[in-house]
Each structure stands twice: as structure tokens, then as C-alpha cells.
Design a protein around this motif. Structure first.
Motif, PDB file in Angstrom:
ATOM      1  N   ALA A  37       1.061  -1.065   0.094  1.00 24.26           N
ATOM      2  CA  ALA A  37      -0.012  -0.132  -0.396  1.00 24.26           C
ATOM      3  C   ALA A  37       0.399   1.576   0.166  1.00 24.26           C
ATOM      4  O   ALA A  37       0.690   2.763  -0.460  1.00 24.26           O
ATOM      5  N   ALA A  38       2.130   1.743   0.489  1.00 24.75           N
ATOM      6  CA  ALA A  38       2.968   2.705   0.924  1.00 24.75           C
ATOM      7  C   ALA A  38       3.244   2.728  -0.409  1.00 24.75           C
ATOM      8  O   ALA A  38       3.118   3.524  -1.103  1.00 24.75           O
ATOM      9  N   LEU A  39       3.809   1.376  -0.784  1.00 23.81           N
ATOM     10  CA  LEU A  39       4.011   1.918  -1.691  1.00 23.81           C
ATOM     11  C   LEU A  39       3.296   2.327  -2.987  1.00 23.81           C
ATOM     12  O   LEU A  39       4.410   3.328  -4.713  1.00 23.81           O
ATOM     13  N   ALA A  40       2.218   1.614  -3.220  1.00 22.49           N
ATOM     14  CA  ALA A  40       1.303   2.413  -4.120  1.00 22.49           C
ATOM     15  C   ALA A  40       1.084   3.555  -4.574  1.00 22.49           C
ATOM     16  O   ALA A  40       0.818   4.874  -5.045  1.00 22.49           O
ATOM     17  N   GLY A  41       1.149   4.317  -2.499  1.00 23.69           N
ATOM     18  CA  GLY A  41       0.766   5.496  -2.123  1.00 23.69           C
ATOM     19  C   GLY A  41       1.870   6.446  -2.686  1.00 23.69           C
ATOM     20  O   GLY A  41       1.343   7.827  -2.483  1.00 23.69           O
ATOM     21  N   PHE A  42       2.624   6.271  -2.841  1.00 26.11           N
ATOM     22  CA  PHE A  42       3.967   7.029  -3.162  1.00 26.11           C
ATOM     23  C   PHE A  42       4.059   7.033  -4.130  1.00 26.11           C
ATOM     24  O   PHE A  42       4.190   8.475  -4.094  1.00 26.11           O
ATOM     25  N   ALA A  43       3.429   5.995  -5.312  1.00 22.86           N
ATOM     26  CA  ALA A  43       3.397   6.675  -6.714  1.00 22.86           C
ATOM     27  C   ALA A  43       2.535   7.595  -6.742  1.00 22.86           C
ATOM     28  O   ALA A  43       2.686   8.471  -7.997  1.00 22.86           O
ATOM     29  N   GLY A  44       0.951   7.600  -6.000  1.00 22.22           N
ATOM     30  CA  GLY A  44       0.172   8.045  -6.063  1.00 22.22           C
ATOM     31  C   GLY A  44       1.032   9.663  -5.361  1.00 22.22           C
ATOM     32  O   GLY A  44      -0.003  10.473  -6.709  1.00 22.22           O
ATOM     33  N   GLY A  45       1.406   9.423  -4.242  1.00 22.46           N
ATOM     34  CA  GLY A  45       2.209  11.417  -4.554  1.00 22.46           C
ATOM     35  C   GLY A  45       2.802  11.801  -5.391  1.00 22.46           C
ATOM     36  O   GLY A  45       3.075  12.990  -5.328  1.00 22.46           O
ATOM     37  N   MET A  46       4.055  11.116  -5.659  1.00 22.60           N
ATOM     38  CA  MET A  46       4.444  12.016  -6.899  1.00 22.60           C
ATOM     39  C   MET A  46       3.632  12.275  -8.006  1.00 22.60           C
ATOM     40  O   MET A  46       3.815  12.913  -8.498  1.00 22.60           O
ATOM     41  N   VAL A  47       2.882  11.329  -8.263  1.00 24.68           N
ATOM     42  CA  VAL A  47       2.341  11.380  -9.935  1.00 24.68           C
ATOM     43  C   VAL A  47       1.570  12.853  -9.402  1.00 24.68           C
ATOM     44  O   VAL A  47       1.019  13.445 -10.604  1.00 24.68           O
ATOM     45  N   GLY A  48       0.681  12.483  -8.201  1.00 21.55           N
ATOM     46  CA  GLY A  48       0.173  13.879  -8.197  1.00 21.55           C
ATOM     47  C   GLY A  48       0.732  15.472  -8.591  1.00 21.55           C
ATOM     48  O   GLY A  48      -0.290  16.383  -8.844  1.00 21.55           O
ATOM     49  N   ALA A  49       1.793  15.586  -9.178  1.00 19.28           N
ATOM     50  CA  ALA A  49       2.602  16.914  -9.074  1.00 19.28           C
ATOM     51  C   ALA A  49       2.288  17.370 -10.490  1.00 19.28           C
ATOM     52  O   ALA A  49       2.980  17.902 -11.223  1.00 19.28           O
ATOM     53  N   LEU A  50       2.408  16.184 -11.322  1.00 20.41           N
ATOM     54  CA  LEU A  50       2.363  15.471 -12.966  1.00 20.41           C
ATOM     55  C   LEU A  50       0.538  15.779 -13.127  1.00 20.41           C
ATOM     56  O   LEU A  50       0.525  16.639 -14.360  1.00 20.41           O
ATOM     57  N   GLN A  51       0.230  14.912 -12.423  1.00 19.77           N
ATOM     58  CA  GLN A  51      -1.243  15.709 -13.739  1.00 19.77           C
ATOM     59  C   GLN A  51      -2.414  15.673 -12.495  1.00 19.77           C
ATOM     60  O   GLN A  51      -1.665  15.633 -10.810  1.00 19.77           O
ATOM     61  N   SER A  52      -3.858  15.955 -12.029  1.00 14.28           N
ATOM     62  CA  SER A  52      -4.458  16.545 -11.231  1.00 14.28           C
ATOM     63  C   SER A  52      -5.220  15.167 -10.362  1.00 14.28           C
ATOM     64  O   SER A  52      -5.289  14.290 -10.870  1.00 14.28           O
ATOM     65  N   VAL A  53      -5.732  16.031  -9.274  1.00 10.49           N
ATOM     66  CA  VAL A  53      -5.265  13.911  -7.936  1.00 10.49           C
ATOM     67  C   VAL A  53      -6.634  14.475  -7.886  1.00 10.49           C
ATOM     68  O   VAL A  53      -7.655  15.187  -7.446  1.00 10.49           O
ATOM     69  N   GLN A  54      -7.148  13.352  -8.213  1.00  9.86           N
ATOM     70  CA  GLN A  54      -9.035  13.490  -8.505  1.00  9.86           C
ATOM     71  C   GLN A  54      -9.655  12.156  -8.193  1.00  9.86           C
ATOM     72  O   GLN A  54      -8.850  11.173  -8.499  1.00  9.86           O
ATOM     73  N   VAL A  55     -10.785  11.951  -7.679  1.00  9.67           N
ATOM     74  CA  VAL A  55     -11.573  10.190  -7.866  1.00  9.67           C
ATOM     75  C   VAL A  55     -11.393   9.626  -8.393  1.00  9.67           C
ATOM     76  O   VAL A  55     -11.425   9.887 -10.015  1.00  9.67           O
ATOM     77  N   GLY A  56     -10.859   8.372  -9.203  1.00  6.91           N
ATOM     78  CA  GLY A  56     -11.047   7.484 -10.071  1.00  6.91           C
ATOM     79  C   GLY A  56      -9.889   7.522 -10.944  1.00  6.91           C
ATOM     80  O   GLY A  56      -9.482   6.966 -11.903  1.00  6.91           O
ATOM     81  N   MET A  57      -8.062   8.453  -9.886  1.00  5.53           N
ATOM     82  CA  MET A  57      -7.273   8.129 -11.163  1.00  5.53           C
ATOM     83  C   MET A  57      -6.634   7.191 -10.250  1.00  5.53           C
ATOM     84  O   MET A  57      -5.704   6.979 -11.677  1.00  5.53           O
ATOM     85  N   GLY A  58      -6.842   6.629  -9.710  1.00  6.04           N
ATOM     86  CA  GLY A  58      -6.046   5.324  -9.691  1.00  6.04           C
ATOM     87  C   GLY A  58      -6.776   3.666 -10.265  1.00  6.04           C
ATOM     88  O   GLY A  58      -5.330   2.675 -10.776  1.00  6.04           O
TER      89      GLY A  58
END
Lengths: 323, 306
Positions: free
Chosen positions: B200-221
Motif C-alpha cells: 500500500a505504501a508503495l502505491a501511495g508513494f507513486a500516487g504522491g509523486m504523480v500528484g505533481a504531474l497530473q490533477s489529483v482526483q477520484v478515479g485516478m487510480g
């Protein structure tokens, strides 16, 4: 008559009675809900041939559902504009033609997907069917000829000989009739020699191979039949909404189809009907109460999977007698 | 097409591959050790992205946000493992698919409830702003290079963790024989929770980093989740090495396909049609790649020992 059979009969009659009562009570929207139930039940009945009888957990049946929908949309748009399609064939506004073409197209697609996917099993099979469905989904999204992301409208609902399909009640009866045919077909398949082999393959494919029946052709046949039935439901769904869009192909749709079977009860003949009825009623009631109905749907689904594995029919009619 | 463009797109492909690896590593680890197929992995990615964006907006520090994304996704992972996932290990894959599908519905609607439907935005930290000169004359954003580096470090760290530490030894033992290591006195329940939280932490880390490249929204995963499935199917489910190679392969093939296919086709058909067909084909390319690989090797490139 066993408790399950009585329940099946009650379900079938109730689904038939509801629109008549709604008609009499002047609530035409309820007829649409009942039509939705019939169509989703048909789609899940199709999936149930692969999933329930064959144990093939296809997480990509939205591909067939959507292809059925697109066949209806594309044929009717060509019939409307008069432009010929591929190979110079004309479009059509006849449901009977649309269903045949939908079954043919989905059957071929199912054959292609099945040949590759059925080489694998278990989790691989789940993920591969999902990935193929995504492939079709992205194709529909990026191919602009038939609306791409925006989808395709069907201006006038397709026709059925001798029936005015624009009247909700008539359209419901068509869908209900096709659903009954689908259920009878699936019951026939279940009790046929082929069905027996298919269920045996689900239980133990090594043993089936050892007695001289090759599992692959049986699984493939089941997968293709299942795809064809689901495609007819897709064509009806497109006619119901008079609109097709890539969302019919999305993986949420695949998930929902499985959910319908589980809510009703896995491996039950009428499980998909019970599941579809529950799902549409939940959606309607919860959706009326709160915008967040999917949150509660998730909770209900989670509880069903964890604590009530037999689904609705299992709760009422008790355990399945055979594995 | 210039050389610089090709290099830039290749790097983009590698960067996509690195993100996919972070997702796929968790998925494949969870499958390898617990035999569980987790559809809700994309939700953990989303949780990470939301945590990063929220904390970064509140404190003004991207780095605190990144820490928050790790913590939040690991906590969410541990929470669902203890409440739900734990009951699913003995179930068949169908039940696992459904229960985790239900978790997706709950997570997505829950996040929409908490954060609303509008996307959040996250700025690239000042330290990593700007671009680097590429050989051939192009420029490449420093932040994307940093993602590639971070992914490489995580891959190395994961390798070290699994092959060199006691926890890693237990994870490998859990993969090969779970009854036996429980019999040897290892607390298997805690181990499972740890592995799940790590994924889960690895997935969350990826999500955190990608947040600066694209918008953070529901369904992004969800799109990422499905790509990660393709990755682990190609790589062989349960194999971290397969996940790494599969992720890079998928990332590069997808990115380069979108660049090259329309150009290759334009040699044969008129440019307008080439763009159309090429675009449609490119979006299907990785699935075709997967089909071809599976037709040759049904258990993926690096099948883990069953």
C-alpha cells in the motif's frame, strides 16, 4: 417443487407483473426500471454460463455487452443515414437483424479473446479478460467514426415486426421475452451433455481430460455462447437508452455484471434475475436518498461477499444441493 | 521526428514504467505472499495522492506531503487488511475480486465525500523545478528525472529488503510455504498485515509523486491499476523482477507507440488517416503486446515458482 423453483417462478411473475401495475398506476418510469432489470438480468445470465457453470471468472464481459450495444447503434445509424457500412452492406433498423449481427460479432470477438485467455487460468484469466475489455474500451474511445468518447445516439428505437417499440410496455415485453428465452437456453445448456461436461471441467479439469474429454474446446464454447448472449443484452440496453457510449465497455460494467450474479446467488438459474432486481432497486432507492449511493452499495456488496455467500436466492432457498 | 524528441519520449516511457513498477510491485508482492488479487490497490494510490496534495497545501511543503502519502496509504492498507482483506485469503479469487471491487466503490465515494468532486493540484517542489539539457539539444523536466531516480532507488531498496533482511526472508518463506513458517513460530497474521501495508505504501508513494504531474482526483487510480495488472501478467505474477521489467516494457512501448505508430503508418496511408488509425492502434498496443507474450508464455516472462 423445491423452494428454489417456487422462488424462481415468483421472481419471473413479479418481474412481469410490476410494469402492468405501474402502467395501471400511471408510473411509466417504473416500466423503464423493470426493463433495465430484464436487460441486466439477461446480460448476467449470459455471463453466468461462463462464470457459474464453467467457473470462468471473466472480468471482461463489458466488452461483449458494449459490442452488442455498438452493433445496435452502428447498424441503426447507417440505416438512418443510408450510408453503406463495411463491404457495402446496408445498416438495419430491425431488432432481429441487430441481434443476429450482435451475436455474430461478439461470438467472433469472444472466440479471439477466449483462444488466448483460456490458455491461462485463475488470476491470470481474470486479469487478461479485463485487459482485453480495456483494449476494446480504448479502441471505442479513440475511434472517432462512431462518436468516440461522446458515444452514439440512436435516433429512433430499432423495430420489431408488428410491434411499436417506442411504447415502453411493448419494449419491456420484448426484453422480458428475450430474457425468458435466455434463461430457458441456459437451463437447457446446464442439463445437456455439454453442460455436464462444462460443470465437470469446472470441478476438476484434470480428471475430465483423463476420461478423454479435452477441456479447452468445452470452455471455449461456453465462453463464446456466454459472449453472444451478453451481446444481445447489450443491443437491448442500447435500444433502451437510445444511446451507446464507451461506458458500456468500461471495467465498472464488467464488475457490475459479476456483482449481479453474486447478489442473486452464484450458480443459480435465476440468480442473475434476483441480482439485477436487487441492484436496480438499490440503485433507485439509495440513489433517491443520497448521491453517495455507491458508497452504500459497496458496503452491501462487501457484506454479501463476506457473510452471505449464497446471495439472495441462497438466503431464501437454502444451500445448493450439488457442487 | 528529431533525436531529442525520441529521447524525451523514451524518458517519459521510463518514467511511466517506474510509476507502474511501484504499483505492480505491491500487487505482485501481495499476490505472491498472500495469494490475493487486490483491485483496491488503485484506491491506495489515490489515497496517497490525496494525502500528499492535502498536506502539501496545508503545510506548504511537498516533502511533508510525500511523507503523508506514505503514512496515509500504509495506514489505509493496514486498516483494510485487518478489517476486510484478512477474511479473504482462504476464499477463491471471485470473492476476492468482488470484495475488493466493493472496496473501490467505498473508497471512491468516500473520497468524493471528504474532498468533493473538484480535482486538487499539487506544485512541483522548488528544489526539483526546471529542466535538464539532453544530448541532442532537448530539455527534460528535472522532476520527471527525479521520479525515475526515486523509482530506481525503491527497486533497489525492495531488492535489498527481500533478499537481505529478516523480514524479507520471512516474506520469501511465506511465498513458498505459509503453513510451515507459521508452524516455525512466525506470526503470520502480522507478517501479512506488514506486507499489505508495504504494498500500500508503495502505491501511495507513486500516487504522491504523480500528484505533481497530473490533477489529483477520484478515479485516478483505476487506469493505473489496470496497466499494473497488464504489467504483472506480462512479468509473471508474484515476481518482483518480472514486475520491474514488465513495467519498463509497458511504459516504453505505450509511450513510443503513441509517438511512432502514426508516423510509421503515414508512410503507407494519407496522414489524416494515419493519425486516426495510429492513435487507435497505439492505445491498444500494450494489450496486443500482452496477448502476444501470453500466447508464447502463458505464465508471463518470469513465472514465480508456484
Amino acid at each position: 417443487m423445491s423452494r428454489e423453483n417456487i422462488l424462481n417462478l415468483v421472481l419471473a411473475l413479479a418481474l412481469l407483473a410490476v410494469p402492468y401495475i405501474a402502467q395501471a398506476a400511471g408510473q411509466p418510469f417504473t416500466i423503464t426500471l423493470a426493463t433495465r432489470i430484464a436487460i441486466l438480468a439477461l446480460a448476467a445470465t449470459g455471463l453466468n454460463i461462463a462464470l457459474g457453470l464453467g467457473g470462468l471468472v471473466s472480468f471482461g464481459h463489458a466488452a461483449f455487452f458494449g459490442v452488442g450495444g455498438y452493433v445496435a447503434g452502428i447498424l441503426s445509424s447507417h440505416a438512418f443515414s443510408g450510408d453503406p457500412m463495411l463491404f457495402g452492406l446496408p445498416g438495419s433498423k430491425q431488432m432481429l437483424v441487430v441481434w443476429l449481427v450482435a451475436m455474430g460479432t461478439a461470438g467472433l470477438l469472444g472466440l479471439a479473446i477466449g483462444v488466448i485467455s483460456l490458455r491461462t487460468s485463475g488470476v491470470y484469466f481474470i486479469m487478461i479478460t479485463l485487459a482485453f475489455a480495456q483494449m476494446v474500451y480504448y479502441f471505442a474511445m479513440s475511434w472517432p467514426a462512431y462518436g468516440g468518447e461522446d458515444g452514439l445516439s440512436i435516433v429512433v428505437r430499432n423495430q420489431f415486426p408488428g410491434v411499436n417499440t417506442m411504447r415502453p410496455m411493448n419494449f419491456f415485453m420484448i426484453c422480458y421475452g428475450v430474457l425468458l428465452v435466455g434463461i430457458v437456453l441456459s437451463a437447457l445448456i446446464r442439463s445437456s451433455r455439454f453442460g455436464a461436461a462444462l460443470q465437470a471441467v469446472r470441478q476438476n479439469d484434470v480428471r475430465v481430460a483423463a476420461v478423454g474429454i479435452s477441456p479447452m474446446p468445452i470452455r471455449l464454447t461456453a465462453f463464446v455462447l456466454s459472449a453472444m448472449l451478453t451481446a444481445v443484452a447489450g443491443a437491448l440496453y442500447a435500444d433502451l437508452n437510445r444511446f451507446v457510449s464507451p461506458s458500456m465497455l468500461s471495467w465498472h460494467m464488467s464488475g457490475e455484471l459479476i456483482v449481479l450474479i453474486i447478489l442473486g446467488g452464484t450458480g443459480r438459474l435465476m440468480g442473475p434475475v434476483a441480482g439485477a432486481a436487487l441492484y436496480v432497486i438499490f440503485e433507485h432507492l439509495l440513489g433517491g436518498l443520497t448521491e453517495r449511493w455507491q458508497f452504500f452499495l459497496g458496503l452491501i456488496l462487501l457484506a454479501t461477499v463476506l457473510f452471505a455467500r449464497g446471495g439472495l436466492i441462497g438466503l431464501i432457498a437454502g444451500k445448493v444441493r450439488h457442487g | 521526428m528529431t533525436f531529442a524528441l525520441a529521447i524525451e519520449q523514451l524518458l517519459n516511457g521510463v518514467q511511466l514504467g517506474v510509476m507502474l513498477f511501484l504499483m505492480a510491485a505491491g500487487l505482485t508482492l501481495i499476490f505472491g505472499v498472500m495469494g490475493l488479487i487486490n483491485l483496491a490497490h488503485g484506491s491506495l494510490y489515490m489515497v496517497g495522492a490525496f494525502a500528499c496534495a492535502t498536506v502539501a497545501a496545508f503545510t506548504g511543503s511537498f516533502w511533508l506531503g510525500l511523507v503523508a502519502s506514505l503514512a496515509a496509504s500504509a495506514a489505509a492498507g493496514a486498516l483494510i487488511e485487518i478489517t476486510v482483506i484478512r477474511r479473504l485469503y482462504a476464499r477463491d479469487h471471485l470473492d476476492q475480486v468482488l470484495a475488493t471491487f466493493a472496496l473501490i466503490l467505498i473508497f471512491s465515494e468516500g473520497m468524493r465525500w471528504l474532498f468533493g468532486s473538484f480535482p486538487l493540484y499539487l506544485d512541483i517542489p522548488p528544489l526539483l523545478e526546471g529542466a535538464v539539457a539532453l544530448p541532442g539539444g532537448g530539455q527534460y523536466p528535472l522532476y520527471r528525472l527525479a521520479i525515475i531516480l526515486a523509482g530506481a532507488l525503491v527497486a533497489l531498496g525492495l531488492y535489498g529488503l527481500i533478499s537481505r533482511t529478516r523480514l524479507g526472508m520471512r516474506i520469501r518463506a511465506g511465498e513458498s510455504d505459509r503453513e510451515m513458517i507459521a508452524a516455525l513460530g512466525v506470526d503470520i497474521r502480522t507478517l501479512y498485515t506488514l506486507v499489505f501495508a508495504l504494498g500500500a505504501a508503495l502505491a501511495g508513494f507513486a500516487g504522491g509523486m504523480v500528484g505533481a504531474l497530473q490533477s489529483v482526483q477520484v478515479g485516478m487510480g483505476e487506469p493505473v491499476l489496470i496497466l499494473a495488472f497488464v504489467v504483472i501478467v506480462i512479468g509473471g505474477i508474484g515476481s518482483i523482477k518480472g514486475a520491474l521489467i514488465g513495467a519498463l516494457l509497458v511504459g516504453v512501448v505505450d509511450t513510443m507507440g503513441r509517438l511512432l505508430l502514426p508516423q510509421v503508418l503515414s508512410l503507407m496511408v494519407p496522414p489524416a488517416q494515419a493519425g486516426l488509425i495510429g492513435g487507435a492502434l497505439a492505445s491498444m498496443l500494450i494489450y496486443i503486446l500482452m496477448a502476444v507474450i501470453l500466447a508464447v508464455k502463458p505464465r508471463g516472462l518470469f513465472p514465480a515458482q508456484a
